[in-house]
Motif scaffolding. Sequence first.
Motif, PDB file in Angstrom:
ATOM      1  N   ASP A  44     -14.747 -67.694   1.712  1.00  0.00           N
ATOM      2  CA  ASP A  44     -13.617 -66.796   1.449  1.00  0.00           C
ATOM      3  C   ASP A  44     -12.332 -67.589   1.237  1.00  0.00           C
ATOM      4  O   ASP A  44     -11.552 -67.293   0.327  1.00  0.00           O
ATOM      5  N   LEU A  45     -12.123 -68.598   2.074  1.00  0.00           N
ATOM      6  CA  LEU A  45     -10.935 -69.440   1.898  1.00  0.00           C
ATOM      7  C   LEU A  45     -11.016 -70.223   0.589  1.00  0.00           C
ATOM      8  O   LEU A  45      -9.998 -70.383  -0.101  1.00  0.00           O
ATOM      9  N   GLY A  46     -12.205 -70.691   0.244  1.00  0.00           N
ATOM     10  CA  GLY A  46     -12.372 -71.388  -1.027  1.00  0.00           C
ATOM     11  C   GLY A  46     -12.012 -70.505  -2.209  1.00  0.00           C
ATOM     12  O   GLY A  46     -11.327 -70.935  -3.140  1.00  0.00           O
ATOM     13  N   ARG A  47     -12.455 -69.254  -2.155  1.00  0.00           N
ATOM     14  CA  ARG A  47     -12.099 -68.303  -3.231  1.00  0.00           C
ATOM     15  C   ARG A  47     -10.603 -68.073  -3.295  1.00  0.00           C
ATOM     16  O   ARG A  47     -10.016 -68.010  -4.385  1.00  0.00           O
ATOM     17  N   ALA A  48      -9.990 -67.940  -2.137  1.00  0.00           N
ATOM     18  CA  ALA A  48      -8.537 -67.715  -2.099  1.00  0.00           C
ATOM     19  C   ALA A  48      -7.790 -68.910  -2.685  1.00  0.00           C
ATOM     20  O   ALA A  48      -6.895 -68.736  -3.520  1.00  0.00           O
ATOM     21  N   TRP A  49      -8.160 -70.120  -2.263  1.00  0.00           N
ATOM     22  CA  TRP A  49      -7.511 -71.314  -2.821  1.00  0.00           C
ATOM     23  C   TRP A  49      -7.704 -71.380  -4.332  1.00  0.00           C
ATOM     24  O   TRP A  49      -6.793 -71.754  -5.070  1.00  0.00           O
ATOM     25  N   LYS A  73      -5.456 -73.914  -6.584  1.00  0.00           N
ATOM     26  CA  LYS A  73      -5.439 -75.121  -5.762  1.00  0.00           C
ATOM     27  C   LYS A  73      -6.837 -75.744  -5.715  1.00  0.00           C
ATOM     28  O   LYS A  73      -7.620 -75.499  -4.800  1.00  0.00           O
ATOM     29  N   PRO A  74      -7.206 -76.564  -6.707  1.00  0.00           N
ATOM     30  CA  PRO A  74      -8.566 -77.106  -6.764  1.00  0.00           C
ATOM     31  C   PRO A  74      -8.908 -78.043  -5.603  1.00  0.00           C
ATOM     32  O   PRO A  74     -10.050 -78.055  -5.144  1.00  0.00           O
ATOM     33  N   GLU A  75      -7.944 -78.829  -5.127  1.00  0.00           N
ATOM     34  CA  GLU A  75      -8.231 -79.747  -4.025  1.00  0.00           C
ATOM     35  C   GLU A  75      -8.622 -78.979  -2.764  1.00  0.00           C
ATOM     36  O   GLU A  75      -9.607 -79.303  -2.098  1.00  0.00           O
ATOM     37  N   GLN A  76      -7.847 -77.951  -2.454  1.00  0.00           N
ATOM     38  CA  GLN A  76      -8.128 -77.148  -1.269  1.00  0.00           C
ATOM     39  C   GLN A  76      -9.424 -76.354  -1.443  1.00  0.00           C
ATOM     40  O   GLN A  76     -10.174 -76.175  -0.488  1.00  0.00           O
ATOM     41  N   THR A  77      -9.659 -75.895  -2.667  1.00  0.00           N
ATOM     42  CA  THR A  77     -10.901 -75.163  -2.954  1.00  0.00           C
ATOM     43  C   THR A  77     -12.106 -76.051  -2.667  1.00  0.00           C
ATOM     44  O   THR A  77     -13.032 -75.641  -1.963  1.00  0.00           O
ATOM     45  N   ALA A  78     -12.092 -77.252  -3.204  1.00  0.00           N
ATOM     46  CA  ALA A  78     -13.209 -78.171  -2.999  1.00  0.00           C
ATOM     47  C   ALA A  78     -13.391 -78.490  -1.523  1.00  0.00           C
ATOM     48  O   ALA A  78     -14.524 -78.514  -1.020  1.00  0.00           O
ATOM     49  N   ALA A  79     -12.299 -78.713  -0.822  1.00  0.00           N
ATOM     50  CA  ALA A  79     -12.388 -79.031   0.610  1.00  0.00           C
ATOM     51  C   ALA A  79     -13.026 -77.889   1.397  1.00  0.00           C
ATOM     52  O   ALA A  79     -13.895 -78.116   2.253  1.00  0.00           O
ATOM     53  N   GLU A  80     -12.624 -76.665   1.124  1.00  0.00           N
ATOM     54  CA  GLU A  80     -13.197 -75.520   1.846  1.00  0.00           C
ATOM     55  C   GLU A  80     -14.661 -75.310   1.502  1.00  0.00           C
ATOM     56  O   GLU A  80     -15.471 -75.009   2.374  1.00  0.00           O
ATOM     57  N   LEU A  81     -14.999 -75.469   0.237  1.00  0.00           N
ATOM     58  CA  LEU A  81     -16.402 -75.288  -0.138  1.00  0.00           C
ATOM     59  C   LEU A  81     -17.279 -76.395   0.435  1.00  0.00           C
ATOM     60  O   LEU A  81     -18.428 -76.145   0.804  1.00  0.00           O
ATOM     61  N   LEU A  82     -16.743 -77.599   0.555  1.00  0.00           N
ATOM     62  CA  LEU A  82     -17.497 -78.658   1.221  1.00  0.00           C
ATOM     63  C   LEU A  82     -17.703 -78.333   2.695  1.00  0.00           C
ATOM     64  O   LEU A  82     -18.768 -78.588   3.257  1.00  0.00           O
ATOM     65  N   SER A  83     -16.701 -77.750   3.323  1.00  0.00           N
ATOM     66  CA  SER A  83     -16.857 -77.312   4.714  1.00  0.00           C
ATOM     67  C   SER A  83     -17.949 -76.255   4.804  1.00  0.00           C
ATOM     68  O   SER A  83     -18.754 -76.262   5.739  1.00  0.00           O
ATOM     69  N   ALA A  84     -17.983 -75.359   3.851  1.00  0.00           N
ATOM     70  CA  ALA A  84     -19.015 -74.319   3.829  1.00  0.00           C
ATOM     71  C   ALA A  84     -20.399 -74.941   3.665  1.00  0.00           C
ATOM     72  O   ALA A  84     -21.353 -74.514   4.325  1.00  0.00           O
TER      73      ALA A  84
END
Length: 69
Positions: A4-9, A14-25
């Motif tokens: 959800d956070l990845g989608r929001a980013w 915000k591609p950097e934050q998106t990638a970071a959240e999806l990696l966490s997922a």
Amino acid sequence: MHTDLGRAWWQWGKPEQTAAELLSAVRVSSGEVRDRPAIRKIVTDLRCQYPLVAGVRELIAATGVSART
């Protein structure tokens, strides 16, 4: 939560934050990223639009998204 956070980013451009959240997922539950079409689409878009952003290559490998366009 991470997807959800990845989608929001992603929606905020915000591609950097998106990638970071999806990696966490991926680390918590790889299936949440690998098996969800909407999330795979974001990974594909990251690959095409931001291939040099930190974490994008790792996401591609973790999800099996094709390296080709």
